[in-house]
Design a protein around this motif. Structure first.
Motif, PDB file in Angstrom:
ATOM      1  N   ILE A 106     -31.421 -22.826  69.782  1.00  0.00           N
ATOM      2  CA  ILE A 106     -31.181 -21.410  70.069  1.00  0.00           C
ATOM      3  C   ILE A 106     -30.475 -20.788  68.865  1.00  0.00           C
ATOM      4  CG2 ILE A 106     -30.113 -19.741  71.624  1.00  0.00           C
ATOM      5  CD1 ILE A 106     -32.266 -21.412  72.968  1.00  0.00           C
ATOM      6  N   PHE A 107     -30.913 -19.603  68.487  1.00  0.00           N
ATOM      7  CA  PHE A 107     -30.268 -18.828  67.427  1.00  0.00           C
ATOM      8  C   PHE A 107     -30.154 -17.387  67.892  1.00  0.00           C
ATOM      9  CE2 PHE A 107     -30.961 -15.925  63.745  1.00  0.00           C
ATOM     10  CZ  PHE A 107     -29.742 -16.120  63.113  1.00  0.00           C
ATOM     11  N   ALA A 108     -29.032 -16.746  67.563  1.00  0.00           N
ATOM     12  CA  ALA A 108     -28.847 -15.346  67.955  1.00  0.00           C
ATOM     13  C   ALA A 108     -28.314 -14.534  66.789  1.00  0.00           C
ATOM     14  CB  ALA A 108     -27.896 -15.239  69.140  1.00  0.00           C
ATOM     15  N   PHE A 109     -28.703 -13.263  66.759  1.00  0.00           N
ATOM     16  CA  PHE A 109     -28.160 -12.337  65.764  1.00  0.00           C
ATOM     17  C   PHE A 109     -28.094 -10.939  66.350  1.00  0.00           C
ATOM     18  CE2 PHE A 109     -32.698 -11.735  65.037  1.00  0.00           C
ATOM     19  CZ  PHE A 109     -32.826 -10.400  64.685  1.00  0.00           C
ATOM     20  N   ILE A 136     -28.963  -7.248  70.310  1.00  0.00           N
ATOM     21  CA  ILE A 136     -28.707  -8.678  70.161  1.00  0.00           C
ATOM     22  C   ILE A 136     -29.956  -9.449  70.565  1.00  0.00           C
ATOM     23  CG2 ILE A 136     -27.367 -10.626  71.037  1.00  0.00           C
ATOM     24  CD1 ILE A 136     -24.948  -8.767  71.182  1.00  0.00           C
ATOM     25  N   PHE A 137     -30.414 -10.314  69.657  1.00  0.00           N
ATOM     26  CA  PHE A 137     -31.621 -11.107  69.843  1.00  0.00           C
ATOM     27  C   PHE A 137     -31.230 -12.574  70.009  1.00  0.00           C
ATOM     28  CE2 PHE A 137     -32.503  -7.362  67.409  1.00  0.00           C
ATOM     29  CZ  PHE A 137     -33.708  -6.887  67.887  1.00  0.00           C
ATOM     30  N   VAL A 138     -31.737 -13.212  71.037  1.00  0.00           N
ATOM     31  CA  VAL A 138     -31.467 -14.628  71.301  1.00  0.00           C
ATOM     32  C   VAL A 138     -32.821 -15.343  71.306  1.00  0.00           C
ATOM     33  CG1 VAL A 138     -30.310 -16.296  72.778  1.00  0.00           C
ATOM     34  CG2 VAL A 138     -29.497 -13.923  72.708  1.00  0.00           C
ATOM     35  N   ILE A 139     -32.993 -16.286  70.385  1.00  0.00           N
ATOM     36  CA  ILE A 139     -34.317 -16.830  70.069  1.00  0.00           C
ATOM     37  C   ILE A 139     -34.372 -18.324  70.325  1.00  0.00           C
ATOM     38  CG2 ILE A 139     -36.003 -17.152  68.204  1.00  0.00           C
ATOM     39  CD1 ILE A 139     -34.668 -14.670  66.879  1.00  0.00           C
ATOM     40  N   ASP A 140     -35.427 -18.757  70.986  1.00  0.00           N
ATOM     41  CA  ASP A 140     -35.760 -20.173  71.096  1.00  0.00           C
ATOM     42  C   ASP A 140     -36.427 -20.567  69.778  1.00  0.00           C
ATOM     43  OD1 ASP A 140     -37.284 -22.565  71.510  1.00  0.00           O
ATOM     44  OD2 ASP A 140     -37.186 -22.248  73.669  1.00  0.00           O
ATOM     45  N   ALA A 197     -36.362 -12.372  62.791  1.00  0.00           N
ATOM     46  CA  ALA A 197     -35.996 -13.747  62.459  1.00  0.00           C
ATOM     47  C   ALA A 197     -37.198 -14.653  62.683  1.00  0.00           C
ATOM     48  CB  ALA A 197     -34.813 -14.204  63.311  1.00  0.00           C
ATOM     49  N   VAL A 198     -37.556 -15.446  61.679  1.00  0.00           N
ATOM     50  CA  VAL A 198     -38.669 -16.395  61.777  1.00  0.00           C
ATOM     51  C   VAL A 198     -38.099 -17.806  61.629  1.00  0.00           C
ATOM     52  CG1 VAL A 198     -40.896 -17.118  60.836  1.00  0.00           C
ATOM     53  CG2 VAL A 198     -40.240 -14.694  60.748  1.00  0.00           C
ATOM     54  N   PRO A 199     -37.909 -18.535  62.745  1.00  0.00           N
ATOM     55  CA  PRO A 199     -37.336 -19.877  62.664  1.00  0.00           C
ATOM     56  C   PRO A 199     -38.390 -20.913  62.297  1.00  0.00           C
ATOM     57  CG  PRO A 199     -37.707 -19.288  64.956  1.00  0.00           C
ATOM     58  CD  PRO A 199     -38.117 -18.095  64.142  1.00  0.00           C
ATOM     59  N   PHE A 200     -37.971 -21.944  61.588  1.00  0.00           N
ATOM     60  CA  PHE A 200     -38.876 -23.051  61.272  1.00  0.00           C
ATOM     61  C   PHE A 200     -38.056 -24.292  60.949  1.00  0.00           C
ATOM     62  CE2 PHE A 200     -37.998 -20.877  57.318  1.00  0.00           C
ATOM     63  CZ  PHE A 200     -37.934 -21.844  56.342  1.00  0.00           C
ATOM     64  N   ARG A 201     -38.709 -25.434  61.058  1.00  0.00           N
ATOM     65  CA  ARG A 201     -38.108 -26.722  60.711  1.00  0.00           C
ATOM     66  C   ARG A 201     -38.891 -27.305  59.552  1.00  0.00           C
ATOM     67  NH1 ARG A 201     -36.757 -25.649  65.797  1.00  0.00           N
ATOM     68  NH2 ARG A 201     -34.883 -26.594  66.695  1.00  0.00           N
ATOM     69  N   PRO A 202     -38.327 -27.233  58.344  1.00  0.00           N
ATOM     70  CA  PRO A 202     -39.113 -27.620  57.148  1.00  0.00           C
ATOM     71  C   PRO A 202     -39.348 -29.138  57.076  1.00  0.00           C
ATOM     72  CG  PRO A 202     -36.851 -27.120  56.569  1.00  0.00           C
ATOM     73  CD  PRO A 202     -36.991 -26.781  58.033  1.00  0.00           C
TER      74      PRO A 202
END
Length: 246
Positions: free
Chosen positions: A42-45, A61-65, A241-246
């Protein structure tokens, strides 16, 4: 005449005269990271500012999976105080209060992560569509670099945007360097239409990167993309926000 009425008059004048370039200052939202869950899932901003045209303060406020790249239920939390005399702190406090059960549930303030790169629209030296960074903030530096590349794409204008006389844009975001090695990984690519929440997007900028390294689990990187859209008093800016796992 209120600021809202002045803003509408400016927008109508620009449209009538065919002026698509910015002539006045728009509303560039400030970015405030709120943290990660312990596992990084989870990430929020928060983004906040004073809305152009109206002068109304807002906070969102954005809360992202981060695994699904999707908002959690009942988010984003959006607050706008429809009063020119209201302070920005009022909107931010209300949004923080509304979002606090969810933020506390995941302990986000305990895991702030790292803002390892930041490239605001006012920066004049760094390119808008390229950003290189290391995953750890340290001096002397350690770890090999990562690099992001953004390409703007043509998008189909919505009914609200089709008469503005300016092209509507989507974007493709790619990871072109991973831990010092060349890469070609598409992190995000818009289709022909873009979400209506972007309003009438006319361009994009890679605005920064957040990273988090959980005690257990894979590191999480979050690319911050600034969406530039058509506004009352120039171009407005909002964050994706664009989440990723490199």
């Amino acid at each position: 005449m209120t600021r809202w009425e002045r803003g509408r008059l400016v927008a109508m004048t620009m449209f009538v005269l065919g002026m698509t370039g910015p002539t006045l200052a728009g509303d560039m939202a400030a970015f405030n990271p709120l943290g990660f869950s312990a596992d990084g899932n989870i990430f929020a901003f928060e983004q906040y500012g004073i809305q152009d045209g109206s002068g109304f303060p807002y906070s969102e406020i954005f809360v992202i999976d981060t695994a699904k790249d999707a908002f959690l239920p009942k988010t984003p939390v959006r607050v706008r105080i429809d009063d020119e005399a209201a302070g920005l702190s009022q909107a931010r406090a209300k949004a923080a209060s509304d979002a606090s059960p969810l933020l506390n549930q995941y302990g986000l303030s305990d895991h702030p992560g790292h803002l390892v790169a930041f490239n605001p629209v006012s920066e004049i030296e760094a390119p808008a569509h390229q950003l290189g960074y290391r995953a750890f903030p340290a001096k002397p530096a350690f770890g090999e670099p990562y690099r992001l590349s953004l390409t703007e794409t043509e998008a189909q204008p919505s009914d609200a945007c089709k008469d503005l006389g300016t092209p509507i844009k989507g974007f493709r975001l790619s990871l072109t360097e991973k831990n010092g090695e060349a890469a070609d990984v598409t992190l995000h690519e818009d289709g022909k239409a873009v979400p209506s929440s972007r309003r009438c997007p006319t361009g994009y900028r890679i605005g920064g990167v957040m990273t988090f390294h959980p005690m257990q689990g894979e590191p999480v990187h979050v690319a911050l993309v600034l969406v530039l859209s058509y506004g009352f008093e120039g171009r407005d800016g909002r964050w994706i926000a664009v989440p990723f796992r490199p």
